[in-house]
Design a protein around this motif. Structure first.
Motif, PDB file in Angstrom:
ATOM      1  N   LEU A   1      16.281  -1.035   3.243  1.00 48.30           N
ATOM      2  CA  LEU A   1      15.038  -0.315   2.964  1.00 48.30           C
ATOM      3  C   LEU A   1      13.929  -1.157   3.576  1.00 48.30           C
ATOM      4  N   GLU A   2      13.168  -0.551   4.499  1.00 51.35           N
ATOM      5  CA  GLU A   2      12.082  -1.288   5.146  1.00 51.35           C
ATOM      6  C   GLU A   2      10.741  -0.705   4.701  1.00 51.35           C
ATOM      7  N   LEU A   3       9.848  -1.575   4.213  1.00 47.00           N
ATOM      8  CA  LEU A   3       8.522  -1.128   3.779  1.00 47.00           C
ATOM      9  C   LEU A   3       7.483  -1.612   4.779  1.00 47.00           C
ATOM     10  N   PHE A   4       6.458  -0.824   5.027  1.00 47.43           N
ATOM     11  CA  PHE A   4       5.393  -1.147   5.991  1.00 47.43           C
ATOM     12  C   PHE A   4       5.981  -1.223   7.410  1.00 47.43           C
ATOM     13  N   ALA A   5       6.631  -0.150   7.819  1.00 48.02           N
ATOM     14  CA  ALA A   5       7.437  -0.171   9.047  1.00 48.02           C
ATOM     15  C   ALA A   5       6.621  -0.013  10.325  1.00 48.02           C
ATOM     16  N   GLY A   6       5.384   0.498  10.257  1.00 46.37           N
ATOM     17  CA  GLY A   6       4.586   0.709  11.469  1.00 46.37           C
ATOM     18  C   GLY A   6       5.294   1.675  12.410  1.00 46.37           C
ATOM     19  N   CYS A   7       5.233   1.394  13.704  1.00 44.52           N
ATOM     20  CA  CYS A   7       5.868   2.272  14.705  1.00 44.52           C
ATOM     21  C   CYS A   7       7.320   1.872  14.936  1.00 44.52           C
TER      22      CYS A   7
ATOM     23  N   GLU B   1       6.368   4.105   5.727  1.00 46.10           N
ATOM     24  CA  GLU B   1       5.111   3.772   6.394  1.00 46.10           C
ATOM     25  C   GLU B   1       4.052   4.782   5.967  1.00 46.10           C
ATOM     26  N   ALA B   2       2.835   4.290   5.673  1.00 48.82           N
ATOM     27  CA  ALA B   2       1.772   5.172   5.179  1.00 48.82           C
ATOM     28  C   ALA B   2       1.080   5.957   6.291  1.00 48.82           C
ATOM     29  N   ASN B   3       1.116   5.431   7.513  1.00 54.24           N
ATOM     30  CA  ASN B   3       0.390   6.068   8.605  1.00 54.24           C
ATOM     31  C   ASN B   3       1.246   7.165   9.255  1.00 54.24           C
ATOM     32  N   LYS B   4       0.734   8.407   9.220  1.00 54.87           N
ATOM     33  CA  LYS B   4       1.549   9.538   9.684  1.00 54.87           C
ATOM     34  C   LYS B   4       1.825   9.456  11.181  1.00 54.87           C
TER      35      LYS B   4
ATOM     36  N   ASN C   1       7.124   9.046   5.343  1.00 58.48           N
ATOM     37  CA  ASN C   1       5.672   8.843   5.390  1.00 58.48           C
ATOM     38  C   ASN C   1       5.158   8.765   3.938  1.00 58.48           C
ATOM     39  N   ALA C   2       5.040   7.549   3.430  1.00 53.89           N
ATOM     40  CA  ALA C   2       4.674   7.403   2.002  1.00 53.89           C
ATOM     41  C   ALA C   2       4.028   6.054   1.754  1.00 53.89           C
ATOM     42  N   ASP C   3       3.432   5.951   0.576  1.00 50.97           N
ATOM     43  CA  ASP C   3       2.888   4.681   0.114  1.00 50.97           C
ATOM     44  C   ASP C   3       4.058   3.812  -0.381  1.00 50.97           C
ATOM     45  N   ALA C   4       4.086   2.559   0.083  1.00 44.80           N
ATOM     46  CA  ALA C   4       5.224   1.679  -0.215  1.00 44.80           C
ATOM     47  C   ALA C   4       5.400   1.478  -1.729  1.00 44.80           C
ATOM     48  N   ASP C   5       4.295   1.308  -2.450  1.00 46.57           N
ATOM     49  CA  ASP C   5       4.391   1.063  -3.900  1.00 46.57           C
ATOM     50  C   ASP C   5       5.007   2.257  -4.617  1.00 46.57           C
TER      51      ASP C   5
ATOM     52  N   THR D   1       8.718  -1.626  15.093  1.00 44.55           N
ATOM     53  CA  THR D   1       8.993  -2.907  15.779  1.00 44.55           C
ATOM     54  C   THR D   1      10.308  -3.529  15.285  1.00 44.55           C
ATOM     55  N   PHE D   2      10.493  -3.532  13.966  1.00 44.93           N
ATOM     56  CA  PHE D   2      11.751  -4.064  13.412  1.00 44.93           C
ATOM     57  C   PHE D   2      12.766  -2.938  13.229  1.00 44.93           C
ATOM     58  N   THR D   3      12.263  -1.777  12.797  1.00 45.00           N
ATOM     59  CA  THR D   3      13.129  -0.662  12.400  1.00 45.00           C
ATOM     60  C   THR D   3      14.126  -0.273  13.479  1.00 45.00           C
TER      61      THR D   3
END
Ligand SMILES: C[S@@+](CC[C@H](N)C(=O)[O-])C[C@H]1O[C@@H](n2cnc3c(N)ncnc32)[C@H](O)[C@@H]1O
Length: 408
Positions: free
Chosen positions: A270-276, A294-297, A319-323, A278-280
């Motif tokens: 489970l990856e949180l704050f994934a951005g575009c 990731e929060a940014n659509k 596309n969601a808030d990590a918390d 880079t790690f995923t």
């Protein structure tokens, strides 16, 4: 007041002590400097000051290769030998981690100049620049030694277009790590008529692919490219105008490799704050499955497109808030990877991660202070290692990858 500078500290200051033992933070100093300072702000136990006279120069000083150094806020340590900066960063991380300092590994680093491939510059009175150190004042910049060559060349081209600069407020630039394409995003207060001429001159000067976007009043005009593509550990990752991506073109692959090494082959992640991604995206080749939050659509859309184009099927982008997502997450995973913004994560998120109960937590951080605070909150995990990577040479910023293992 006369102060001997003892060390460099997080936030970019040199720390020294006055004759009366008062701790004084002085910008643009180096360990070993003896300086006469003027106090600018007095707190109960310490003070901020500026140098009035450099009485004795530290042996660790080098000549800063930038005429804007000392005013511009984008780097603080250009006047300090690079190896001393690296030592300072390791020490800062250890000091922040306190009893967890034993886990700190040697810092990894690359070239210290020309590495910065993403930047937001500001425009005022037809001048482009960065903000000053801890002020809102614009410091006009014609050339920045931290930026890539293409970005510096692009700056000079933009300076030729005074009518555009009169209307511009911000200039975002981003380049792929291989320097094959540069995207420039200008936000303006009114329509810019010479977009074709600006684009043409950028193309001629840069000899790389270029994308130019100009925005004003909710409208957008674009010429050329709109996507940056790069291979990270053999997998293609894409970014666009304004995207977040790792700033250091020389170190990004080392950072991704470091994270991959820590993920067990065939693990569920489970990856949180994934951005575009880079790690995923590189991770999806190693893991059994990846859920990326990731929060940014826009970033989620790009990440999904990159995965589809490469036939990656074991990835679910949310596309969601990590918390909120983690608090309601009830599947079993082996690893939680998180790369939060500089503010770190909330106590609730640490609790939610602990409740999911993965065997490993990998925490990528760009702020040693919030990292240390958050690591102490993971009570049922032990810290195995923290790898510092110098993604931001000549500045006080520091990236680290912390690896935790469940104890219970
Ligand atoms: C430090 S960046 C890391 C991005 C990515 N891991 C990378 O290396 O390119 C943090 C990311 O977290 C996202 N973000 C910020 N707050 C968030 C939240 N509350 N929930 C989910 N994502 C969030 C931002 O949009 C950004 O993409």
């Amino acid at each position: 007041m006369i102060v001997r500078i003892e060390k460099l500290v997080y936030n970019g200051y040199g720390l020294g002590r006055g004759e009366d033992g008062l701790v004084v933070f002085v910008p643009y100093t180096a360990p070993g400097d003896l300086v006469r300072v003027r106090i600018t702000e007095r707190k109960r136990d310490f003070a901020f000051a500026v140098v009035e006279e450099l009485l004795q120069e530290s042996p660790h000083r080098v000549s800063p290769q930038c005429p804007h150094f000392g005013q511009c806020g984008s780097c603080q340590w250009l006047h300090v030998e690079y190896k001393v900066q690296l030592q300072a960063k390791e020490e800062i991380l250890k000091r922040e981690l306190k009893s967890l300092a034993h886990a700190v590994e040697p810092i990894e680093y690359g070239p210290s100049l020309g590495y910065r491939r993403r930047a937001l510059l500001f425009v005022e009175n037809k001048l482009i620049g960065f903000r000053g150190f801890r002020t809102n004042r614009l410091v006009p910049v014609g050339n920045c030694p931290l930026l890539t060559d293409d970005m510096n060349r692009a700056l000079l081209v933009l300076y030729r277009f005074q009518t555009m600069l009169k209307r511009a407020r911000e200039v975002w630039m981003g380049e792929d790590k291989d320097a094959s394409c540069l995207l420039i995003d200008v936000s303006a207060t009114a329509k810019v008529k010479d977009i074709h001429e600006i684009f043409h001159q950028l193309k001629e000067t840069l000899e790389t692919d270029v994308g130019l976007r100009i925005r004003y009043a909710g409208k957008r005009s674009r010429l050329g490219k709109d996507i940056l593509k790069e291979k990270l550990c053999g997998v293609e990752v894409c970014y666009t105008f304004g995207s977040f991506f790792q700033t250091n073109r020389f170190m990004v692959e080392s950072l991704v490799r470091k994270v991959l090494e820590l993920v067990p082959e065939g693990g569920r992640v489970l990856e949180l704050f994934a951005g575009c991604g880079t790690f995923t995206l590189p991770l999806s080749k190693r893991a059994k499955s990846v859920i990326a939050v990731e929060a940014n659509k826009g970033a989620c859309d790009l990440l999904r497109e990159s995965a589809e184009r490469q036939g990656i099927k074991n990835l679910n982008v949310v596309n969601a808030d990590a918390d909120r997502f983690t608090a309601e997450f009830s599947d079993a995973v082996d690893v939680i990877l998180l790369d939060p913004p500089r503010t770190g994560c909330t106590p609730e998120l640490v609790k939610a991660i602990s409740k999911v109960n993965p065997e490993y937590v990998i925490y990528v951080s760009c702020n040693p202070t919030t990292l240390a605070r958050d690591l102490r909150r993971f009570s049922n995990y032990s810290l195995v290692s923290v790898k510092p990577l110098d993604m931001f040479p000549n500045t006080f910023h520091l990236e680290s990858v912390a690896f935790l293992k469940r104890t219970g």
